[in-house]
Design a protein around this motif. Structure first.
Motif, PDB file in Angstrom:
ATOM      1  N   ALA A 160       0.827  -1.207   0.000  1.00 16.71           N
ATOM      2  CA  ALA A 160       0.000   0.000   0.000  1.00 16.71           C
ATOM      3  C   ALA A 160       0.862   1.259   0.000  1.00 16.71           C
ATOM      4  O   ALA A 160       0.596   2.202  -0.761  1.00 16.71           O
ATOM      5  CB  ALA A 160      -0.935  -0.006   1.210  1.00 16.71           C
ATOM      6  N   VAL A 161       1.890   1.279   0.829  1.00 14.90           N
ATOM      7  CA  VAL A 161       2.770   2.455   0.901  1.00 14.90           C
ATOM      8  C   VAL A 161       3.477   2.689  -0.429  1.00 14.90           C
ATOM      9  O   VAL A 161       3.519   3.818  -0.947  1.00 14.90           O
ATOM     10  CB  VAL A 161       3.797   2.282   2.044  1.00 14.90           C
ATOM     11  N   ILE A 162       4.017   1.602  -1.013  1.00 14.49           N
ATOM     12  CA  ILE A 162       4.722   1.736  -2.299  1.00 14.49           C
ATOM     13  C   ILE A 162       3.767   2.179  -3.396  1.00 14.49           C
ATOM     14  O   ILE A 162       4.076   3.070  -4.194  1.00 14.49           O
ATOM     15  CB  ILE A 162       5.401   0.400  -2.674  1.00 14.49           C
ATOM     16  N   SER A 163       2.570   1.576  -3.437  1.00 13.99           N
ATOM     17  CA  SER A 163       1.601   1.906  -4.482  1.00 13.99           C
ATOM     18  C   SER A 163       1.128   3.354  -4.367  1.00 13.99           C
ATOM     19  O   SER A 163       1.044   4.076  -5.370  1.00 13.99           O
ATOM     20  CB  SER A 163       0.400   0.958  -4.408  1.00 13.99           C
ATOM     21  N   VAL A 164       0.810   3.788  -3.156  1.00 12.51           N
ATOM     22  CA  VAL A 164       0.360   5.170  -2.953  1.00 12.51           C
ATOM     23  C   VAL A 164       1.457   6.151  -3.346  1.00 12.51           C
ATOM     24  O   VAL A 164       1.186   7.177  -3.993  1.00 12.51           O
ATOM     25  CB  VAL A 164      -0.080   5.385  -1.488  1.00 12.51           C
ATOM     26  N   PHE A 165       2.683   5.836  -2.969  1.00 10.86           N
ATOM     27  CA  PHE A 165       3.819   6.709  -3.323  1.00 10.86           C
ATOM     28  C   PHE A 165       3.964   6.820  -4.845  1.00 10.86           C
ATOM     29  O   PHE A 165       4.127   7.916  -5.384  1.00 10.86           O
ATOM     30  CB  PHE A 165       5.098   6.150  -2.702  1.00 10.86           C
ATOM     31  N   ARG A 166       3.868   5.676  -5.528  1.00  5.32           N
ATOM     32  CA  ARG A 166       3.997   5.689  -6.986  1.00  5.32           C
ATOM     33  C   ARG A 166       2.828   6.427  -7.645  1.00  5.32           C
ATOM     34  O   ARG A 166       3.018   7.145  -8.635  1.00  5.32           O
ATOM     35  CB  ARG A 166       4.077   4.247  -7.505  1.00  5.32           C
ATOM     36  N   ILE A 167       1.627   6.259  -7.100  1.00  7.16           N
ATOM     37  CA  ILE A 167       0.465   6.960  -7.655  1.00  7.16           C
ATOM     38  C   ILE A 167       0.635   8.472  -7.512  1.00  7.16           C
ATOM     39  O   ILE A 167       0.358   9.237  -8.452  1.00  7.16           O
ATOM     40  CB  ILE A 167      -0.826   6.485  -6.958  1.00  7.16           C
ATOM     41  N   ILE A 168       1.088   8.930  -6.339  1.00  4.26           N
ATOM     42  CA  ILE A 168       1.293  10.362  -6.107  1.00  4.26           C
ATOM     43  C   ILE A 168       2.334  10.929  -7.063  1.00  4.26           C
ATOM     44  O   ILE A 168       2.145  12.006  -7.656  1.00  4.26           O
ATOM     45  CB  ILE A 168       1.711  10.609  -4.641  1.00  4.26           C
ATOM     46  N   ILE A 169       3.440  10.190  -7.251  1.00  2.00           N
ATOM     47  CA  ILE A 169       4.506  10.648  -8.156  1.00  2.00           C
ATOM     48  C   ILE A 169       3.981  10.762  -9.583  1.00  2.00           C
ATOM     49  O   ILE A 169       4.244  11.757 -10.282  1.00  2.00           O
ATOM     50  CB  ILE A 169       5.714   9.689  -8.101  1.00  2.00           C
ATOM     51  N   LYS A 170       3.230   9.756 -10.029  1.00  2.00           N
ATOM     52  CA  LYS A 170       2.724   9.771 -11.411  1.00  2.00           C
ATOM     53  C   LYS A 170       1.691  10.872 -11.614  1.00  2.00           C
ATOM     54  O   LYS A 170       1.643  11.512 -12.663  1.00  2.00           O
ATOM     55  CB  LYS A 170       2.136   8.406 -11.759  1.00  2.00           C
ATOM     56  N   LEU A 171       0.834  11.103 -10.613  1.00  2.00           N
ATOM     57  CA  LEU A 171      -0.143  12.181 -10.726  1.00  2.00           C
ATOM     58  C   LEU A 171       0.536  13.549 -10.731  1.00  2.00           C
ATOM     59  O   LEU A 171       0.107  14.472 -11.437  1.00  2.00           O
ATOM     60  CB  LEU A 171      -1.152  12.099  -9.569  1.00  2.00           C
ATOM     61  N   LYS A 172       1.598  13.668  -9.955  1.00  2.00           N
ATOM     62  CA  LYS A 172       2.326  14.932  -9.890  1.00  2.00           C
ATOM     63  C   LYS A 172       3.040  15.227 -11.201  1.00  2.00           C
ATOM     64  O   LYS A 172       3.039  16.363 -11.699  1.00  2.00           O
ATOM     65  CB  LYS A 172       3.331  14.892  -8.735  1.00  2.00           C
ATOM     66  N   ASN A 173       3.663  14.202 -11.784  1.00  2.00           N
ATOM     67  CA  ASN A 173       4.415  14.393 -13.032  1.00  2.00           C
ATOM     68  C   ASN A 173       3.512  14.422 -14.263  1.00  2.00           C
ATOM     69  O   ASN A 173       3.889  14.949 -15.312  1.00  2.00           O
ATOM     70  CB  ASN A 173       5.457  13.283 -13.200  1.00  2.00           C
ATOM     71  N   LYS A 174       2.315  13.808 -14.143  1.00  2.00           N
ATOM     72  CA  LYS A 174       1.349  13.773 -15.241  1.00  2.00           C
ATOM     73  C   LYS A 174       1.935  13.176 -16.528  1.00  2.00           C
ATOM     74  O   LYS A 174       1.595  13.582 -17.629  1.00  2.00           O
ATOM     75  CB  LYS A 174       0.811  15.176 -15.532  1.00  2.00           C
ATOM     76  N   GLU A 175       2.852  12.198 -16.347  1.00  2.00           N
ATOM     77  CA  GLU A 175       3.490  11.577 -17.509  1.00  2.00           C
ATOM     78  C   GLU A 175       2.941  10.183 -17.776  1.00  2.00           C
ATOM     79  O   GLU A 175       2.865   9.744 -18.916  1.00  2.00           O
ATOM     80  CB  GLU A 175       5.007  11.494 -17.296  1.00  2.00           C
ATOM     81  N   GLN A 176       2.580   9.466 -16.720  1.00  2.00           N
ATOM     82  CA  GLN A 176       2.097   8.098 -16.871  1.00  2.00           C
ATOM     83  C   GLN A 176       0.778   7.935 -16.133  1.00  2.00           C
ATOM     84  O   GLN A 176       0.482   8.645 -15.154  1.00  2.00           O
ATOM     85  CB  GLN A 176       3.124   7.101 -16.306  1.00  2.00           C
ATOM     86  N   SER A 177       0.004   6.972 -16.576  1.00  2.00           N
ATOM     87  CA  SER A 177      -1.259   6.675 -15.904  1.00  2.00           C
ATOM     88  C   SER A 177      -0.991   5.837 -14.648  1.00  2.00           C
ATOM     89  O   SER A 177      -0.240   4.859 -14.701  1.00  2.00           O
ATOM     90  CB  SER A 177      -2.182   5.912 -16.851  1.00  2.00           C
ATOM     91  N   PRO A 178      -1.602   6.190 -13.529  1.00  2.00           N
ATOM     92  CA  PRO A 178      -1.403   5.410 -12.287  1.00  2.00           C
ATOM     93  C   PRO A 178      -2.333   4.208 -12.199  1.00  2.00           C
ATOM     94  O   PRO A 178      -2.451   3.604 -11.139  1.00  2.00           O
ATOM     95  CB  PRO A 178      -1.733   6.443 -11.207  1.00  2.00           C
ATOM     96  N   LEU A 179      -2.993   3.856 -13.315  1.00  2.00           N
ATOM     97  CA  LEU A 179      -4.001   2.795 -13.291  1.00  2.00           C
ATOM     98  C   LEU A 179      -3.418   1.466 -12.809  1.00  2.00           C
ATOM     99  O   LEU A 179      -4.027   0.772 -11.996  1.00  2.00           O
ATOM    100  CB  LEU A 179      -4.607   2.626 -14.690  1.00  2.00           C
ATOM    101  N   LYS A 180      -2.226   1.116 -13.296  1.00  2.00           N
ATOM    102  CA  LYS A 180      -1.608  -0.158 -12.929  1.00  2.00           C
ATOM    103  C   LYS A 180      -1.364  -0.223 -11.424  1.00  2.00           C
ATOM    104  O   LYS A 180      -1.668  -1.234 -10.777  1.00  2.00           O
ATOM    105  CB  LYS A 180      -0.293  -0.332 -13.694  1.00  2.00           C
TER     106      LYS A 180
END
Length: 481
Positions: free
Chosen positions: A201-221
């Motif tokens: 959960a911690v790793i996934s949330v961190f990756r989702i936040i980074i992707k949303l911030k950069n707006k380069e990749q979809s956090p769907l996975k």
């Protein structure tokens, strides 16, 4: 154009590359037969020793791949672990909290020691193994000075029962009963599921936040992974599932079932992935063979005698999960950019330098990781053993771990998870049956003990000698152009 290898050439090549492992497999089979020990006794004890020792053996892999050879200096990681464990006991901690304190103390110490060892090895390129061996002896001298004079003489010790009569120095043996004995072994499966859920959960949330911030990749996975992890954890609230997970031990039969399910799922996933993204080099027959082999091997567990043995042989869940986690870490780490840099450095420092890789920094990082992992492995070992030999628990850590790795077919330049796991099983099988086999063969109980010591020392020399012979002979196996 190179000729394609025939089936016979492939078989000969495989036999040659795995000759060390096959030799000790035959010795183990012979030892079990001569000793008279039952299969149940051997398997149960190997399962216990595997959970106790495999993590330490697997801490050797990264330095081998980074070109540092066999890391005899993991003794220094064991020293860090024992210092952490001592202070946790002295301060009155127990159970999982005590082990957590020991980990928190040992980890920064191991990082510091690993950094120093790595810097030293950079000054002694090509002589790392002998340097590590001597460095282990040097570290043991400083360790004994610390425990014999500084503790109680300079630094106060809170628990008087740990001190040698006279007020200076620590006793030869520290009993962990009542504080940290089996602290990790008794962690229940339901708690392990919770720990893994929190990590994912911690790793996934961190990756989702980074992707949303950069707006380069979809956090769907990552979102799907988080939801799947949450769904799995939610199953633990189902009464039947919760009842099944309220245990800290797994039978070997259940372990084999888990391995079979994971193996088949992995093979199916690879086949499906290739259907979606075709690769001309992909060989579906390889994964179909894996599925068939897993099914046939698991079918053997329905033999009543074998099923009974596997049901009675238990292994602690958390150490097994940590070993599995380290296997995944080794595989995943070596697929990262840093891991690829380590492979390049291990293959050729000249090419690595020409590619712009900071060779010295990569080697130091490999030593830090190995030393930290060795310290964790020593903590797993000591809590399972239940006693802490203050001045001797660390002395043979490197020797036994390296012997096990070499028996599995590894060498000074190549080592894998599979070789480490195979080596631990073979080495400790031999370690269990050797005393009885020596007694039966020579009609002398003491010779059985000497035989075990001979195995632990002789296997390193034999494996290294056979590796040197392999390097000399290998060119003759290459097919002509």
């Amino acid at each position: 154009m190179l000729q394609q290898e025939t089936a016979l050439q492939k078989l000969w090549s495989w036999l040659f590359e795995n000759k060390v492992m096959l030799l000790f497999l035959l010795i183990c089979v012979g030892g079990v037969a001569v000793s008279g020990n039952s299969a149940s006794f051997v398997i149960e004890n190997v399962a216990i020793r595997f959970g106790r020792n495999a993590f330490t053996v697997m801490s050797l892999l990264i330095p081998v791949l980074a070109g540092l050879g066999l890391n005899f200096s993991i003794v220094i990681g064991a020293v860090a672990a024992q210092m952490g464990l001592f202070f946790a006991v002295d301060w009155g901690f127990n159970g999982v909290m005590g082990m957590l304190i020991a980990f928190l103390i040992a980890t920064p110490l191991a990082m510091l020691f690993g950094f120093g060892v790595g810097r030293l090895f950079n000054k002694m390129k090509g002589s790392e193994m002998i340097a590590g061996l001597i460095l282990g002896y040097f570290a043991d001298g400083l360790y004994q000075l610390f425990f014999l004079y500084i503790l109680g003489g300079v630094l106060p010790v809170k628990t008087e029962s740990l001190i040698i009569p006279g007020g200076i120095g620590i006793k030869n043996t520290i009993d962990l009963t009542g504080n940290m004995k089996y602290a990790l072994d008794e962690v229940k499966l339901v708690d392990i599921v919770l720990i893994f859920f929190i990590i994912i959960a911690v790793i996934s949330v961190f990756r989702i936040i980074i992707k949303l911030k950069n707006k380069e990749q979809s956090p769907l996975k990552d979102l799907i992974i988080l939801l799947l992890a949450a769904a799995v954890y939610a199953l633990t609230y189902v009464p039947a599932v919760e009842s099944m997970l309220m245990t800290s031990k797994l039978s070997l039969l259940n372990v084999f079932l888990i391995i079979a399910v994971v193996g088949i799922a992995y093979a199916i996933w690879k086949i499906i992935s290739n259907k979606l993204n075709p690769d001309p080099k992909f060989k579906a027959i390889r994964y179909i063979t894996i599925i068939v082999a897993i099914v046939l091997l698991y079918a053997l567990t329905y033999i009543p005698e074998l099923e009974k043995i596997l049901m009675n042989s238990k292994v602690s869940a958390l150490p097994l999960a940590l070993i599995a986690g380290l296997s995944l870490f080794n595989a995943a780490f070596l697929s990262t950019r840093i891991g690829q840099n380590m492979r390049t450095v291990g293959q050729s420092r000249v090419i690595a330098n020409a590619s712009g890789i900071n060779v010295d920094r990569v080697r130091v990082l490999a030593m830090i990781i190995s030393t930290v992992l060795a310290s964790w492995g020593q903590l797993i070992y000591l809590q399972n053993l239940g006693t802490f030999a203050t001045y001797g628990a660390h002395l043979q850590v490197g020797q036994f771990a390296i012997a096990a790795l070499l028996i599995g077919g590894a060498s000074v330049s190549k080592a894998t998870n599979k070789q480490a796991i195979t080596g631990v099983i073979l080495f400790h099988t031999l370690f269990i049956v050797a005393p009885e086999a020596g007694k039966v063969l020579f009609n002398n109980a003491m010779l059985g003990e000497y035989f075990r010591v001979f195995v632990s020392y002789g296997v390193i020399a034999l494996a290294l000698a056979m590796h040197a012979w392999q390097r000399k002979k290998k060119p003759s196996l290459e097919l002509p152009a």
